[in-house]
Design a protein around this motif. Structure first.
Motif, short mmCIF file in Angstrom:
data_model
loop_
_atom_site.label_atom_id
_atom_site.label_comp_id
_atom_site.label_asym_id
_atom_site.label_seq_id
_atom_site.Cartn_x
_atom_site.Cartn_y
_atom_site.Cartn_z
N MET A 1 53.65 44.80 37.60
CA MET A 1 53.36 44.50 38.87
C MET A 1 54.26 45.05 40.04
N SER A 2 53.88 44.67 41.09
CA SER A 2 54.88 45.19 42.10
C SER A 2 55.72 44.13 42.57
N ASN A 3 56.71 44.26 43.24
CA ASN A 3 57.48 43.07 43.84
C ASN A 3 56.71 42.11 44.58
N LEU A 4 55.74 42.47 45.44
CA LEU A 4 54.82 41.59 46.29
C LEU A 4 53.81 40.89 45.41
N ASP A 5 53.41 41.31 44.14
CA ASP A 5 52.54 40.54 43.21
C ASP A 5 53.33 39.36 42.76
N CYS B 1 32.94 34.30 40.95
CA CYS B 1 33.75 35.31 40.45
C CYS B 1 35.11 34.44 40.61
N SER B 2 35.96 34.37 39.43
CA SER B 2 37.24 33.93 39.44
C SER B 2 38.48 35.02 38.97
N PHE B 3 39.22 35.02 39.72
CA PHE B 3 40.18 36.21 39.60
C PHE B 3 41.64 35.93 39.36
N ASP B 4 42.62 36.35 38.93
CA ASP B 4 44.11 36.02 38.78
C ASP B 4 44.64 36.60 40.07
N HIS B 5 45.14 35.98 40.91
CA HIS B 5 45.80 36.21 42.42
C HIS B 5 46.94 37.10 42.15
N ARG B 6 47.53 36.92 40.97
CA ARG B 6 48.75 37.78 40.66
C ARG B 6 48.23 39.43 40.61
N VAL B 7 47.12 39.59 40.09
CA VAL B 7 46.56 40.95 40.00
C VAL B 7 46.01 41.57 41.23
N ALA B 8 45.41 40.95 42.36
CA ALA B 8 44.72 41.49 43.18
C ALA B 8 44.75 40.50 44.65
N LEU C 1 41.20 44.72 35.88
CA LEU C 1 40.42 43.55 35.83
C LEU C 1 39.85 43.39 34.50
N ALA C 2 39.75 44.31 33.78
CA ALA C 2 39.42 44.11 32.46
C ALA C 2 40.42 43.93 31.56
N GLY C 3 41.69 43.76 31.91
CA GLY C 3 42.68 43.57 31.19
C GLY C 3 43.26 42.09 31.01
N GLU C 4 44.74 41.76 30.81
CA GLU C 4 45.18 40.57 30.63
C GLU C 4 46.51 40.66 31.22
N VAL C 5 46.80 39.52 31.59
CA VAL C 5 48.44 39.12 31.97
C VAL C 5 49.03 38.97 31.05
N VAL C 6 50.24 39.65 30.68
CA VAL C 6 51.14 39.32 29.73
C VAL C 6 52.66 39.09 30.30
N ILE D 1 40.21 42.78 45.77
CA ILE D 1 38.82 42.34 45.29
C ILE D 1 37.66 42.76 46.07
N THR D 2 37.80 42.74 47.37
CA THR D 2 36.59 43.31 48.24
C THR D 2 36.03 44.57 47.74
N LYS D 3 37.33 45.55 47.58
CA LYS D 3 37.03 46.94 47.05
C LYS D 3 36.09 46.84 45.88
N PHE D 4 36.71 46.11 45.01
CA PHE D 4 35.84 46.06 43.59
C PHE D 4 34.62 45.44 43.67
N LEU D 5 34.29 44.39 44.53
CA LEU D 5 32.92 43.83 44.60
C LEU D 5 31.74 44.59 45.27
N VAL D 6 32.21 45.15 46.52
CA VAL D 6 31.59 46.36 47.03
C VAL D 6 31.13 47.26 46.20
N ALA D 7 31.99 47.97 45.15
CA ALA D 7 31.82 48.99 44.30
C ALA D 7 30.82 48.67 43.21
N TRP D 8 31.07 47.31 42.79
CA TRP D 8 30.05 46.61 41.94
C TRP D 8 28.67 46.69 42.43
N ALA D 9 28.81 46.18 43.60
CA ALA D 9 27.36 45.99 44.20
C ALA D 9 26.44 47.54 44.44
#
Length: 456
Positions: free
Chosen positions: A31-35, A150-157, A77-82, A162-170
């Motif tokens: 993760m980046s420092n900002l994450d 949709c529920s997502f871990d804010h540490r990741v994005a 988004l298909a992974g896990e936070v460890v 997430i907008t980029k992902f959602l539009v790509a999915w649609a």
């Protein structure tokens, strides 16, 4: 598991894991420092679709297929936070996939109480993420409509990612159905963490100590244990004409967002009974426009949350234009390259200790009235969330934050007429006051228009 909340009965039909269509090599993504500014908590989005011409089962099959395809590119988004050896979070990109829940509700879409999300929406339509980074729940309504949560871990994005992902999915889902594969030709996410590397040597700005702190210091500095202080979530509609009027009151060169934030700040101060108390207002600033032009597709968090505070008596006495000037100054202090580079360096010099936004350490007290963070969602392309049966009639974010700092996000209306849909997560006292004090501006959201016939 079934759910029944205030008359809305939701039954889970199936639960499965949607994995990437073409699994990638298992690896760890730092993760980046900002994450690292974010604690482990989930946020989400909700989309409400009227009944379309397609059968529900077909729509859900289409969504699952499209999801498995876009997860190849959006693999984080298909992974896990460890945790790594330093105790810091990182993403294990292991192709685990996304938990996908299919449910059915006994209520027509337009009979839902979207004004008070906590009453019937959150418990029923927002997926509880148990594992992984992202969870999805698709609920069939009695009228044939759909609710996609949709529920997502804010540490990741952040919201931009997430907008980029959602539009790509649609887009992917719609292109599969229409056989027009040009629709799905979207840019791949950029996971290059070197874009947010600290400088060498680092130059942390001491002034950032006023905006950020370490989690370990937050508990030490707290004068008392947090009081019983429960925040609620509500949705409002603000008419475009009211927004234009607010902007005119805020003075020249002030945006609608700055005018709205100024009004909210003033209203929260007016709700206070003691003039000596302080009110804090934070503004979320996206650093992509200030760090590097190549960061449009960067996937992760690139956010800062500067804040300003003022006494209740100051805010009550100041005209809206002066408060809007304070909001503008708050934004400007972070809207530059040096602020974000300095923030990356500030976090670096404190690692591996956990940093945090200082405004989220707020506790109501004898001297502190309220703190709220306002984030603009005006750039969210609601009209692009078309999976093949039209765009949603309504969308909202959901911020089930357990702290005592409020959160507000204005979003564009799906009607594209200049109206706003505003998500507000504040105490009941402050929400009730806003509704009573400015009912002509903050209209409790309600569906309008006729119910559509069932397609089931």
């Amino acid at each position: 598991m079934d759910s029944c909340e205030r008359g809305v009965v939701v039954v889970v039909k199936s639960m499965e894991v949607v994995a990437p269509f073409a699994p990638l090599r298992v690896h760890r993504l730092p993760m980046s420092n900002l994450d690292l500014l974010f604690p482990p908590f989930d946020v989400g989005v909700l989309f409400f679709y009227d009944a379309g011409s397609l059968k529900t089962e077909m729509m859900i099959r289409m969504m699952k297929k499209g999801l498995s395809q876009v997860l190849v590119s959006f693999y984080s988004l298909a992974g896990e936070v460890v945790l790594n050896n330093e105790g810091e979070p990182e993403i294990l990109c292991n192709n685990r996939g996304v938990d996908f829940v299919q449910a059915i509700a006994d209520r027509e879409l337009r009979r839902l109480n979207l004004h008070k999300l906590d009453v019937s929406v959150y418990a029923n339509f927002f997926p509880v993420k148990k594992r992984g980074v992202l969870s999805v729940q698709v609920t069939e309504m009695k009228c044939g409509g759909l609710v996609i949560g949709c529920s997502f871990d804010h540490r990741v994005a952040d919201a931009h990612s997430i907008t980029k992902f959602l539009v790509a999915w649609a887009d992917m889902t719609r292109s599969n159905h229409s056989k027009d594969y040009k629709i799905a030709s979207v840019s791949s996410p950029d996971y290059c963490r070197s874009l947010l590397e600290p400088r060498n040597p680092i130059h942390p700005d001491p002034a950032l100590n006023n905006m950020y702190m370490l989690v370990e210091d937050a508990s030490v500095d707290s004068p008392q244990a947090p009081p019983v202080f429960h925040l609620q979530s509500r949705i409002y509609k603000i008419n475009a004409c009211q927004l234009q009027h607010l902007q005119s009151l805020a003075g020249p060169n002030r945006t609608k967002f700055e005018a709205f934030s100024a009004l909210l700040w003033k209203l929260l101060a007016k709700a206070a009974t003691e003039d000596k108390k302080r009110c804090k207002l934070g503004i979320v600033v996206d650093g992509r426009d200030y760090l590097n032009k190549s960061m449009e597709n960067y996937f992760g968090n690139v956010l800062s949350a500067p804040y300003s505070d003022a006494s209740v008596v100051e805010l009550k006495s100041m005209p809206l234009s002066e408060i809007a000037d304070k909001v503008h100054a708050c934004v400007e202090c972070a809207a530059n390259n040096e602020h974000f580079r300095g923030l990356v360096d500030w976090i670096e010099c404190h690692r591996p200790r956990q940093p945090m936004y200082k405004i989220f350490s707020f506790l109501p007290s004898d001297t502190e009235e309220v703190a709220v963070v306002v984030s603009s969602g005006q750039h969210f392309p609601v009209h692009k969330m078309d999976f093949g049966w039209g765009h949603p009639s309504v969308m909202s974010v959901f911020f089930p934050w357990e702290g005592t700092t409020g959160y507000v996000m204005p979003l564009p209306s799906a009607t594209e007429d200049g109206d706003w849909i505003v998500y507000m997560h504040l105490s009941e006292k402050h929400l009730d006051f806003v509704e009573k004090e400015a009912p002509h501006i903050f209209e409790p959201f309600a569906f309008t228009g006729p119910l559509k016939a069932s397609k089931l």
